[in-house]
Design an enzyme around this catalytic site. Structure first.
Site, mmCIF file in Angstrom:
data_model
loop_
_atom_site.group_PDB
_atom_site.id
_atom_site.type_symbol
_atom_site.label_atom_id
_atom_site.label_comp_id
_atom_site.label_asym_id
_atom_site.label_seq_id
_atom_site.Cartn_x
_atom_site.Cartn_y
_atom_site.Cartn_z
ATOM 1 N N CYS A 57 -26.120 -15.662 -39.007
ATOM 2 C CA CYS A 57 -25.221 -14.853 -39.727
ATOM 3 C C CYS A 57 -25.557 -13.284 -38.965
ATOM 4 O O CYS A 57 -26.724 -12.929 -38.661
ATOM 5 C CB CYS A 57 -26.093 -14.371 -41.142
ATOM 6 S SG CYS A 57 -25.574 -12.963 -41.868
ATOM 7 N N CYS A 111 -18.755 -9.244 -41.331
ATOM 8 C CA CYS A 111 -19.238 -10.373 -41.126
ATOM 9 C C CYS A 111 -19.402 -9.959 -39.575
ATOM 10 O O CYS A 111 -18.334 -10.031 -39.099
ATOM 11 C CB CYS A 111 -18.506 -11.505 -41.437
ATOM 12 S SG CYS A 111 -18.949 -13.042 -40.651
#
EC number: 5.1.1.7
Length: 260
Positions: free
Chosen positions: A199, A74
């Site tokens: 994101c 991530c």
């Protein structure tokens, strides 16, 4: 027993942070992790991140999606974890840490902006209507019109669960041009199973895809997400991308206590 947690966000992509250097967090308890990330019954977050000791680097990152399952890299979470490590005084302004996809170097600027060195991208698959690559997590990139009114959740879910990507699925990014070397991005994230405000691995994939498709000549691209602006820079040799950096804000939100 009450335990301390910390909340961070990077362009609206938010995370529960836990200092797990004592190795006491029940890492296999998916229901607990899902509960902590639940926005109505828990703390609320797109994911939970553990900061752990690592023999080879400053610390280790262990990342869970909000569904409670450990996941792939991530980008925004990595940047927020670097800011968290600085708050804990584990690091100063520069660090190297270990994540599921390997080692990452990061720099914290005086204004708190974090630049995170992402993994090299050696394969970019270009299809008729989309591009696919792995930037630490798998990403489908598709150019669309009228992005502001696009049905990201439903169309993203259809692609994520389609036969294209098998049981593991893929994150899905929808893109439109927003200016010279600037693109607007909305992302459906697997594991969250919804659109997120931002994101990091997704905008990294978008920047590289736009370069490969010839929609920008720049080696530094701005990405506007619903949660704010990020920047991705890289070096390119054909479809090989190295020195990939994701740069943007990583903000401390609050500290609290919760029982588990």
């Amino acid at each position: 027993m009450k335990h301390t947690f910390y909340k961070y966000q990077g362009t609206g992509n938010d995370f529960v942070m836990v200092d797990n250097r004592d190795n006491l967090f029940p890492k296999n308890d998916t229901k607990l992790i899902g509960h902590l990330c639940d926005r109505k019954f828990g703390i609320g977050a797109d994911g939970l991140i553990l900061l752990e000791n690592d023999n080879a680097t400053d610390f280790r990152m262990v990342y869970y999606n909000s569904d409670g399952n450990e996941s792939t890299m991530c980008g925004n979470g990595g940047r927020c974890l670097v800011a968290f490590a600085k708050q804990l005084e584990i690091i100063d302004d520069e660090t190297e840490f270990t994540a599921i996809d390997g080692r990452h170097h990061a720099i914290v600027a005086p204004d708190g902006t974090v630049s995170l060195h992402m993994k090299d991208v050696h394969t970019v698959s270009v299809y008729e209507n989309y591009v696919f690559m792995d930037t630490g997590s798998p990403h489908h990139v598709e150019i669309v019109e009228d992005l502001a009114n696009f049905d990201v959740k439903n169309i993203g879910a259809n692609i994520r669960y389609s036969g294209l990507y098998g049981d593991k699925g893929s994150n899905v990014n929808f893109v439109s041009k927003a200016g010279a070397d600037k693109f607007s991005v909305r992302t459906y994230e697997r594991g969250v199973e919804d659109e997120t405000l931002s994101c990091g691995t997704g905008v990294t994939a978008v920047a590289i895809a736009m370069k490969v498709l010839g929609n920008t000549d720049a080696n530094e691209v701005k990405l506007e997400t619903p949660g704010g602006e990020l920047k991705v820079s890289f070096k390119q040799n054909d479809k090989q991308f190295t020195e990939v950096y994701l740069t943007g804000p990583a903000k401390y939100v609050f500290t609290g206590e919760i029982e588990w």
